[in-house]
Design a protein around this motif. Structure first.
Motif, PDB file in Angstrom:
ATOM      1  N   GLY A 307       0.828  -1.198   0.000  1.00 45.54           N
ATOM      2  CA  GLY A 307       0.000   0.000   0.000  1.00 45.54           C
ATOM      3  C   GLY A 307       0.859   1.243   0.000  1.00 45.54           C
ATOM      4  N   PRO A 321       1.720   0.290  -5.572  1.00 47.20           N
ATOM      5  CA  PRO A 321       1.457  -1.004  -4.934  1.00 47.20           C
ATOM      6  C   PRO A 321       1.873  -2.142  -5.860  1.00 47.20           C
ATOM      7  N   ARG A 467      -5.442  -6.490  -4.903  1.00 44.56           N
ATOM      8  CA  ARG A 467      -5.778  -5.428  -3.959  1.00 44.56           C
ATOM      9  C   ARG A 467      -6.871  -5.944  -3.028  1.00 44.56           C
ATOM     10  N   THR A 472      -2.132  -4.147  -0.976  1.00 45.67           N
ATOM     11  CA  THR A 472      -1.838  -4.765  -2.272  1.00 45.67           C
ATOM     12  C   THR A 472      -0.745  -5.793  -2.078  1.00 45.67           C
TER      13      THR A 472
END
Length: 481
Positions: A307, A321, A467, A472
């Protein structure tokens, strides 16, 4: 002839005995002698005891007098240790408000790093203490002042009003090796100036804390915390901080804070009373072997970006990500936990180069380090709206990601999972996840995702960039049909 044989036999026995004795002496002489080190270092190590303010009434967990049981056996006139009296009665028979009193809080150890009275110990030794008392080996006692204390690294810098203190020389932790002899001096269970020894069992031991620890088999117990770990040159190489134990006592595993890390913290505490750390605003995780293979990374190393905080330094630098950060400021990221340490020790405002692995290629970026602060928490993605198309790929049903969801999550394209089965479910993918990429290819629609997977070699797993909420990650999924 018989006499000659006996003489030869006796000579052989004597030679074997002499050889055994020499071997035993050699083994004995190879063991370290700590006496000289103790003589030079002992005066620099102190005992630390702390007190805390508590309410004057002695009450148990349910508000009951803890000495009631003794009065039951010894009569109502029993007085607890110290001759404390029952609570005094106030006006009209009401109990007077209890006064605060100081009680012992804990004991620990510490050591001088300068002759002017500055000493190091652990944060947890002095945290929440009202008063801190330092006792020297010659029996003198001083009240100490906290210059600064850092909970994240468990390092505290204290100062007593004294001069001419014996201080310990600082060693080089980069030269430490497994199997090397080390020694600890401290106050286990309050027993001052206790010396124990052992070897270094491991270096860079990860425990989930901010620092990598030195692991030893030196006997360390409660009260040793904050004391020095010394090498055979009498140099301090660590601060004894933790034990790994199921009993609360020593079980063969002790952990020490590397002294170079502790001194960096101490320098900041002495200068400003606090520690300032850098941040770049990323959430990271480990790179597994399967994921490294799937995304074409030569080795399972680096920090996988799960993230990126909006408008944080990493976001402004172009970090995405799914990137794998391999180097920060020219220093390699061998383990994912190396990154927060390197960034944290960087002065805010510094511009540092980043080397990241993105879709099979090395990408060079530059990030301006900011001062650390609380991380923001992103909202979970909204449920997908009604869509016109859907595909079943790798056992999961995927649909396009709604435009408003893409805008909120700051992503482009992708497909969202509505139902999931094997092999995707086996890899850990769940409903609501968003697939952003497959190996080096960005995913833009369900149809394109299906074509990309159909064109892959089914003998190798595919790396999917997934995600989940505000995180992620890369997931390796088998493509075998």
């Amino acid at each position: 002839m018989r006499q000659l044989a006996l003489t030869l036999m006796l000579a052989v026995v004597m030679s074997v005995g002499v050889g055994y004795q020499m071997s035993a002496q050699a083994r004995t002489s190879s063991l370290p002698d700590f006496t000289t080190i103790v003589e030079k270092s002992e005066a620099a190590v102190v005992n630390i005891r702390t007190t805390a303010k508590v309410s004057g009434n002695r009450q148990g967990p349910q508000g009951q007098d803890p000495y009631e049981m003794f009065r039951h056996f010894f009569g109502p006139d029993f007085q607890p240790p110290g001759g404390a009296r029952p609570p005094q009665q106030g006006p009209r028979g009401r109990r007077a408000e209890p006064e605060e009193r100081s009680v012992p809080r804990g004991v620990g150890s510490g050591f001088f790093i300068s002759s002017d009275g500055h000493l190091l110990t652990n944060h947890h030794v002095v945290a929440d203490a009202t008063d801190i008392f330092v006792t020297l080996t010659d029996g003198r006692e001083f009240k100490a002042k906290v210059i600064g204390s850092d909970q994240r690294t468990d390092v505290a810098l204290l100062k007593i009003e004294a001069k001419g203190m014996v201080s310990l020389p600082i060693g080089d932790t980069k030269t430490l090796k497994k199997g090397q002899w080390v020694m600890a001096i401290g106050s286990p269970f309050g027993l001052e100036s206790t010396v124990t020894s052992g070897i270094i069992s491991a270096l860079g031991r990860e425990t989930g804390d901010y620092l990598p620890f030195i692991q030893t088999d030196v006997a360390v117990n409660p009260g040793n915390s904050g004391g020095p770990l010394l090498n055979l040159d009498g140099e301090v190489v660590g601060i004894n901080a933790q034990i790994v134990s199921r009993s609360g006592g020593f079980m063969g595993i002790s952990l020490a804070i590397p002294i170079d890390e502790a001194m960096r913290v101490a320098d900041q505490l002495r200068a400003s009373g606090k520690v300032t750390r850098g941040r770049i605003g990323v959430q990271i995780g480990e790179v597994s072997k399967d994921v490294a293979q799937a995304i074409g990374l030569p080795k399972a190393e680096g920090a996988l970006v799960s993230g990126v905080e909006p408008d944080a330094p990493a976001d402004k630098a172009g970090v995405q990500p799914g990137d794998v950060i391999l180097k920060f400021d020219g220093k390699p990221i061998t383990r994912w936990s190396d990154l927060p340490r390197l960034v944290g020790s960087t002065k805010p405002g510094t511009s540092a180069p980043l080397e990241v692995w993105r879709k099979g290629k090395l990408v060079n970026l530059k990030v301006s380090v900011a001062e650390i602060k609380a991380e923001k928490t992103a909202e979970a993605p909204a449920a997908p709206k009604a869509v016109e198309t859907q595909k079943v790929v790798l056992g999961m049903t995927v649909v396009p990601v709604a435009a408003d969801v893409q805008k909120k999550l700051r992503i482009k394209g992708g497909v969202q999972v509505t139902t999931v089965g094997a092999p995707a479910s086996t890899a850990g993918i769940v409903e609501g996840d968003i697939i952003l990429a497959a190996n080096d290819t960005d995913i833009t629609s369900p149809e394109q995702f299906a074509k990309v997977i159909d064109g892959l070699d089914s003998s190798r797993p595919v790396g999917l960039m997934v995600r989940s909420g505000d995180q992620t990650r890369w997931v390796a999924v088998s493509t075998a049909k």
